[in-house]
Design a protein around this motif. Sequence first.
Motif, PDB file in Angstrom:
ATOM      1  N   LEU A  41     -14.224  29.917  43.750  1.00 15.60           N
ATOM      2  CA  LEU A  41     -13.282  30.908  43.253  1.00 15.60           C
ATOM      3  C   LEU A  41     -13.194  32.117  44.187  1.00 15.60           C
ATOM      4  O   LEU A  41     -12.122  32.687  44.384  1.00 15.60           O
ATOM      5  CB  LEU A  41     -13.700  31.351  41.855  1.00 15.60           C
ATOM      6  N   ASP A  42     -14.321  32.483  44.769  1.00 17.11           N
ATOM      7  CA  ASP A  42     -14.315  33.577  45.763  1.00 17.11           C
ATOM      8  C   ASP A  42     -13.409  33.214  46.937  1.00 17.11           C
ATOM      9  O   ASP A  42     -12.660  34.066  47.449  1.00 17.11           O
ATOM     10  CB  ASP A  42     -15.736  33.849  46.268  1.00 17.11           C
ATOM     11  N   ASP A  43     -13.482  31.948  47.374  1.00 22.70           N
ATOM     12  CA  ASP A  43     -12.628  31.493  48.477  1.00 22.70           C
ATOM     13  C   ASP A  43     -11.148  31.575  48.090  1.00 22.70           C
ATOM     14  O   ASP A  43     -10.300  31.981  48.894  1.00 22.70           O
ATOM     15  CB  ASP A  43     -12.978  30.052  48.864  1.00 22.70           C
ATOM     16  N   ALA A  49      -5.609  36.992  48.590  1.00 19.76           N
ATOM     17  CA  ALA A  49      -5.439  38.342  49.152  1.00 19.76           C
ATOM     18  C   ALA A  49      -4.830  38.273  50.547  1.00 19.76           C
ATOM     19  O   ALA A  49      -3.957  39.084  50.910  1.00 19.76           O
ATOM     20  CB  ALA A  49      -6.793  39.048  49.192  1.00 19.76           C
ATOM     21  N   LYS A  50      -5.265  37.297  51.354  1.00 25.34           N
ATOM     22  CA  LYS A  50      -4.718  37.143  52.705  1.00 25.34           C
ATOM     23  C   LYS A  50      -3.226  36.827  52.669  1.00 25.34           C
ATOM     24  O   LYS A  50      -2.466  37.221  53.568  1.00 25.34           O
ATOM     25  CB  LYS A  50      -5.459  36.021  53.440  1.00 25.34           C
ATOM     26  N   ALA A  51      -2.811  36.108  51.615  1.00 21.39           N
ATOM     27  CA  ALA A  51      -1.403  35.714  51.514  1.00 21.39           C
ATOM     28  C   ALA A  51      -0.488  36.927  51.452  1.00 21.39           C
ATOM     29  O   ALA A  51       0.669  36.876  51.897  1.00 21.39           O
ATOM     30  CB  ALA A  51      -1.198  34.829  50.284  1.00 21.39           C
ATOM     31  N   LYS A  52      -0.987  38.022  50.903  1.00 17.19           N
ATOM     32  CA  LYS A  52      -0.158  39.226  50.783  1.00 17.19           C
ATOM     33  C   LYS A  52      -0.158  40.057  52.062  1.00 17.19           C
ATOM     34  O   LYS A  52       0.718  40.900  52.264  1.00 17.19           O
ATOM     35  CB  LYS A  52      -0.690  40.085  49.628  1.00 17.19           C
ATOM     36  N   LEU A  53      -1.150  39.807  52.928  1.00 10.12           N
ATOM     37  CA  LEU A  53      -1.300  40.640  54.134  1.00 10.12           C
ATOM     38  C   LEU A  53      -0.890  39.931  55.409  1.00 10.12           C
ATOM     39  O   LEU A  53      -0.765  40.565  56.462  1.00 10.12           O
ATOM     40  CB  LEU A  53      -2.762  41.094  54.254  1.00 10.12           C
ATOM     41  N   SER A  54      -0.702  38.641  55.337  1.00  9.54           N
ATOM     42  CA  SER A  54      -0.439  37.864  56.544  1.00  9.54           C
ATOM     43  C   SER A  54       0.992  37.337  56.566  1.00  9.54           C
ATOM     44  O   SER A  54       1.611  37.117  55.520  1.00  9.54           O
ATOM     45  CB  SER A  54      -1.421  36.689  56.625  1.00  9.54           C
ATOM     46  N   GLU A  55       1.450  37.131  57.775  1.00  8.46           N
ATOM     47  CA  GLU A  55       2.764  36.509  57.923  1.00  8.46           C
ATOM     48  C   GLU A  55       2.712  35.038  57.528  1.00  8.46           C
ATOM     49  O   GLU A  55       3.743  34.422  57.287  1.00  8.46           O
ATOM     50  CB  GLU A  55       3.235  36.641  59.370  1.00  8.46           C
ATOM     51  N   SER A  58       2.467  31.640  53.032  1.00  8.52           N
ATOM     52  CA  SER A  58       2.549  30.336  52.368  1.00  8.52           C
ATOM     53  C   SER A  58       1.319  29.479  52.673  1.00  8.52           C
ATOM     54  O   SER A  58       0.850  28.726  51.816  1.00  8.52           O
ATOM     55  CB  SER A  58       3.819  29.599  52.789  1.00  8.52           C
ATOM     56  N   PHE A  59       0.822  29.608  53.912  1.00  4.43           N
ATOM     57  CA  PHE A  59      -0.370  28.848  54.297  1.00  4.43           C
ATOM     58  C   PHE A  59      -1.558  29.240  53.417  1.00  4.43           C
ATOM     59  O   PHE A  59      -2.293  28.384  52.905  1.00  4.43           O
ATOM     60  CB  PHE A  59      -0.692  29.093  55.772  1.00  4.43           C
ATOM     61  N   TYR A  60      -1.760  30.547  53.250  1.00  2.00           N
ATOM     62  CA  TYR A  60      -2.911  31.013  52.469  1.00  2.00           C
ATOM     63  C   TYR A  60      -2.742  30.741  50.981  1.00  2.00           C
ATOM     64  O   TYR A  60      -3.722  30.479  50.270  1.00  2.00           O
ATOM     65  CB  TYR A  60      -3.151  32.503  52.726  1.00  2.00           C
ATOM     66  N   LEU A  61      -1.502  30.776  50.510  1.00  2.00           N
ATOM     67  CA  LEU A  61      -1.270  30.422  49.105  1.00  2.00           C
ATOM     68  C   LEU A  61      -1.626  28.955  48.861  1.00  2.00           C
ATOM     69  O   LEU A  61      -2.216  28.606  47.840  1.00  2.00           O
ATOM     70  CB  LEU A  61       0.190  30.676  48.733  1.00  2.00           C
ATOM     71  N   GLU A  62      -1.239  28.123  49.813  1.00  2.00           N
ATOM     72  CA  GLU A  62      -1.572  26.695  49.687  1.00  2.00           C
ATOM     73  C   GLU A  62      -3.082  26.491  49.726  1.00  2.00           C
ATOM     74  O   GLU A  62      -3.632  25.688  48.967  1.00  2.00           O
ATOM     75  CB  GLU A  62      -0.905  25.911  50.814  1.00  2.00           C
ATOM     76  N   ALA A  63      -3.763  27.245  50.609  1.00  2.00           N
ATOM     77  CA  ALA A  63      -5.220  27.134  50.698  1.00  2.00           C
ATOM     78  C   ALA A  63      -5.872  27.580  49.388  1.00  2.00           C
ATOM     79  O   ALA A  63      -6.833  26.955  48.905  1.00  2.00           O
ATOM     80  CB  ALA A  63      -5.742  27.981  51.860  1.00  2.00           C
ATOM     81  N   LEU A 166      -0.588  33.167  40.474  1.00  5.45           N
ATOM     82  CA  LEU A 166      -1.821  32.687  41.086  1.00  5.45           C
ATOM     83  C   LEU A 166      -2.951  33.682  40.877  1.00  5.45           C
ATOM     84  O   LEU A 166      -4.065  33.312  40.485  1.00  5.45           O
ATOM     85  CB  LEU A 166      -1.599  32.439  42.581  1.00  5.45           C
ATOM     86  N   GLU A 167      -2.659  34.958  41.121  1.00  2.57           N
ATOM     87  CA  GLU A 167      -3.688  35.985  40.965  1.00  2.57           C
ATOM     88  C   GLU A 167      -4.163  36.065  39.511  1.00  2.57           C
ATOM     89  O   GLU A 167      -5.347  36.259  39.249  1.00  2.57           O
ATOM     90  CB  GLU A 167      -3.138  37.337  41.410  1.00  2.57           C
TER      91      GLU A 167
END
Length: 237
Positions: A41-43, A49-55, A58-63, A166-167
Amino acid sequence: MTTDTTLSAADAVFEAEQAVSRARWVVEEIQETITSALRVLDDAELDSAKAKLSERGSFYLEAAGEHLGRLRTRCNDMPDLTHGLFVHLNRASQSVTDARTILDLADTSDPVIASEVAQLKPRIAVVGEMVALAKPVAQLAAQHVETAHQASRDVTALGLLEPVSLERSIATAGKELGRADEDVRLLGNVVDHAAASARESAGIASEITDNARRRMSEQSRDPITSPSQPAPRPPGR
């Protein structure tokens, strides 16, 4: 309390000790499962959180979604673990009841036997109390894990396009798993206490059994004068 009764009481005590020991192993497995789920869950939270800060949002949301899939896998183990735990707790409870019933029927007119019974009864009572306390705590932990499981299932492929959804799922799962973790830590303390008392009870039961067999052995060696035989004549007559 005859030797057979003594052995029956001791057998029930030994069965209770074994059942509590097995329950303790299952509690450790449950703790490991919840700890692993919290790491996953921490991962998921980090990638969310990265999904909101990175270009590469979508990649981080999928992860994050993949991590929640791993969380579901871990939560899937809980029903079987909880079922196994209750099997051992119920067996321990029944064995304690059997032992106490037998001890209540003991003939304590012999002060030695009375002392042995007085030693064993309080220890067995503690085992029974701890086992009874463990059951609702285990049930509560299982309910929290199931709520976390449901939160992870709520995240669909479409939901991954909605970071807020998701959050929310991650937050709900985290809160429930945190509660489950607290419950299982308490459960571990309760079962540890039960296990310690069960070991002490088994030790006392072993002493009682040894003493009973020794008394029986001594009685079998004592000469028995038959009432049909005349008493021996005193010397000089």
